[in-house]
Each structure stands twice: as structure tokens, then as C-alpha cells.
Design an enzyme around this catalytic site. Structure first.
Site, short mmCIF file in Angstrom:
data_model
loop_
_atom_site.label_atom_id
_atom_site.label_comp_id
_atom_site.label_asym_id
_atom_site.label_seq_id
_atom_site.Cartn_x
_atom_site.Cartn_y
_atom_site.Cartn_z
CE LYS A 119 -1.94 2.37 3.54
NZ LYS A 119 -2.56 2.72 4.75
CG ASP A 137 -7.49 3.71 1.94
OD1 ASP A 137 -8.30 3.26 1.40
OD2 ASP A 137 -7.29 5.01 2.10
#
Length: 248
Positions: A119, A137
Site C-alpha cells: 500500500k 486502504d
């Protein structure tokens, strides 16, 4: 599903033409540090904390040589400050020792740095290097499941599924638009369904408040007349800058 997903992306592009990363940064190192700090806290809190952090440690070399207790005190407002200090000093030392003090522009290199997962790597690649990436997320995962793009929970699997729906050129901006929508309208506990511009396309319409007046009261950030997350937003951002630390 693919046609509906792509139409949702087009609609979101019209609603949020100014979508952008909501972390303040001036270079790849600052974005990398800010993204690591953003775990388990808000981008706003990170943005209020990083000015003092980068004033004290402007380069990887400076951060790698920090006194841990002094850095911990600066980043304390972001939570988990001891673990984050360890990660930041570790990744800074790795940048100094293995990459000549520069943030690498490859996923394989970034994920080897302490505290950096896919991420974080995709955030840095997409926004500091222009390399397309999907940032999964909590907001992104929640919305793509609400929209029935996937029922996967694992972020890596979500990323793979969504990557198969959209052309690579859309990945970075799609991530921003979805996160923007999740923060402003499609909230976790009480989505503002009655004020949602993509309600006709949403298979989960009705999970939240459907009354238009009540839904409008749930809107956040510029939609509801409030400051966004950034102290230094892009020039085209229609909302107000966020307040500095201690000025809320």
C-alpha cells in the site's frame, strides 16, 4: 459489473476532478515518511506533525542519525510513535546505505524497506514517480466491496481484482477518487446515501441515510464546508486548508 464499475469511476471523476493524495509532501522521501506515519491515524494528524519532523530531519541521512527519543516526541501525536520511529530510522538507514540517499522508484525495492508494504509503495510510486498503482486502504476496500466489485478482504487480492477491471492508466486516480468518496460521502458507519451522486449505480444503496436533507448533514470536508486533510492543498482544491497543530 465491469461496465458499472467503469461508469462509477467516470462519475467520480466528475464529482472529484481535484482528487489528490491527502498527505502534504514536497519530494518522494517526505511522501514515503508521511505514508508510514499515516498508519492507524488520520492524514490530517500526519500533516500537522510532519512540518516539525522534516524541519528536524530533512534527509534520509539526517533521519537515520536521529536520537530515537527526540523523534518519538515529535511524532507522538500520530500514535504508535515508538514503532514508527523504529521504522522511519530503519528505512532512512536503508535509503542511505543501499540507495544513495534516494527513494527508489521500483515496487520490489520499496517493499524491502522497513515498515513499507504494498500500500505504501503504491502511494509513493503513483504520486511521487507517476508509476500507476492501486492503493488499497480501509476506505478503498470498504467501497469496492459495497459496490460488489469483489468480496475479497485481503488487500493484495483486492488490488489484483480491481487491476483487472480498469486500465493501468486509471489506477492511481481511481484510488484517489474512491478514497475521496469514502471520506466525504460513503462513510463506514453511516453513508450519506441520500446525498450520493452515484446512488443510482450503487448496489448497496439504502445501507445509509436516504433522506436527502439528513444525508447532506453527514457530508464531510469540502462537501460539507469543512477543511480537508491537508495544510497545503493543491491550488485547485475547493475546500479550506486544514488547521496547523494546536489551531483546531
Amino acid at each position: 459489473m465491469v461496465r458499472r464499475a467503469r461508469r462509477i469511476n467516470r462519475e467520480l471523476a466528475e464529482v472529484y476532478p481535484y482528487a489528490h493524495p491527502e498527505l502534504d509532501f514536497r519530494n518522494p522521501f517526505e511522501l514515503l515518511v508521511a505514508t508510514v506515519l499515516s498508519a492507524q491515524t488520520t492524514d490530517l494528524r500526519v500533516n500537522q506533525t510532519t512540518p516539525a519532523l522534516f524541519a528536524a530531519y530533512p534527509t534520509p541521512e539526517d533521519m537515520a542519525a536521529a536520537v530515537p527519543e527526540e523523534m518519538e516526541e515529535i511524532i507522538r501525536p500520530t500514535g504508535f510513535f515508538r514503532a514508527k520511529t523504529k521504522s522511519l530510522m530503519g528505512l532512512s538507514a536503508a535509503l542511505r546505505d543501499e540507495f544513495g540517499g534516494e527513494v527508489p522508484g521500483r515496487l520490489d525495492d520499496l517493499v524491502k524497506l522497513p515498515g513499507v508494504g504494498r500500500k505504501t509503495a503504491n502511494v509513493v510510486l503513483g504520486n511521487a514517480f507517476g508509476v500507476p498503482g492501486i492503493t488499497v486502504d480501509t476506505h478503498f476496500g470498504r467501497l469496492v466491496r459495497r459496490w460488489k466489485w469483489t468480496d475479497e478482504e485481503d488487500p493484495v487480492k483486492v488490488e489484483a481484482v480491481v487491476a483487472g477491471i480498469f486500465p493501468k492508466s486509471e489506477w492511481t486516480m481511481l484510488s484517489h477518487r474512491v478514497v475521496f468518496h469514502g471520506r466525504r460521502i460513503c462513510h463506514a458507519r453511516k453513508p450519506a446515501c441520500g446525498a450520493c451522486p452515484i446512488a443510482p449505480l450503487c448496489p448497496s444503496y439504502g445501507e445509509g441515510e436516504t433522506d436527502p436533507e439528513k444525508a447532506r448533514k453527514l457530508l464531510k470536508y469540502e462537501m460539507g464546508g469543512y477543511p480537508g486533510q491537508r495544510l497545503s492543498p493543491p491550488a485547485d482544491y475547493p475546500g479550506k486548508p486544514a488547521p496547523a497543530l494546536g489551531a483546531e
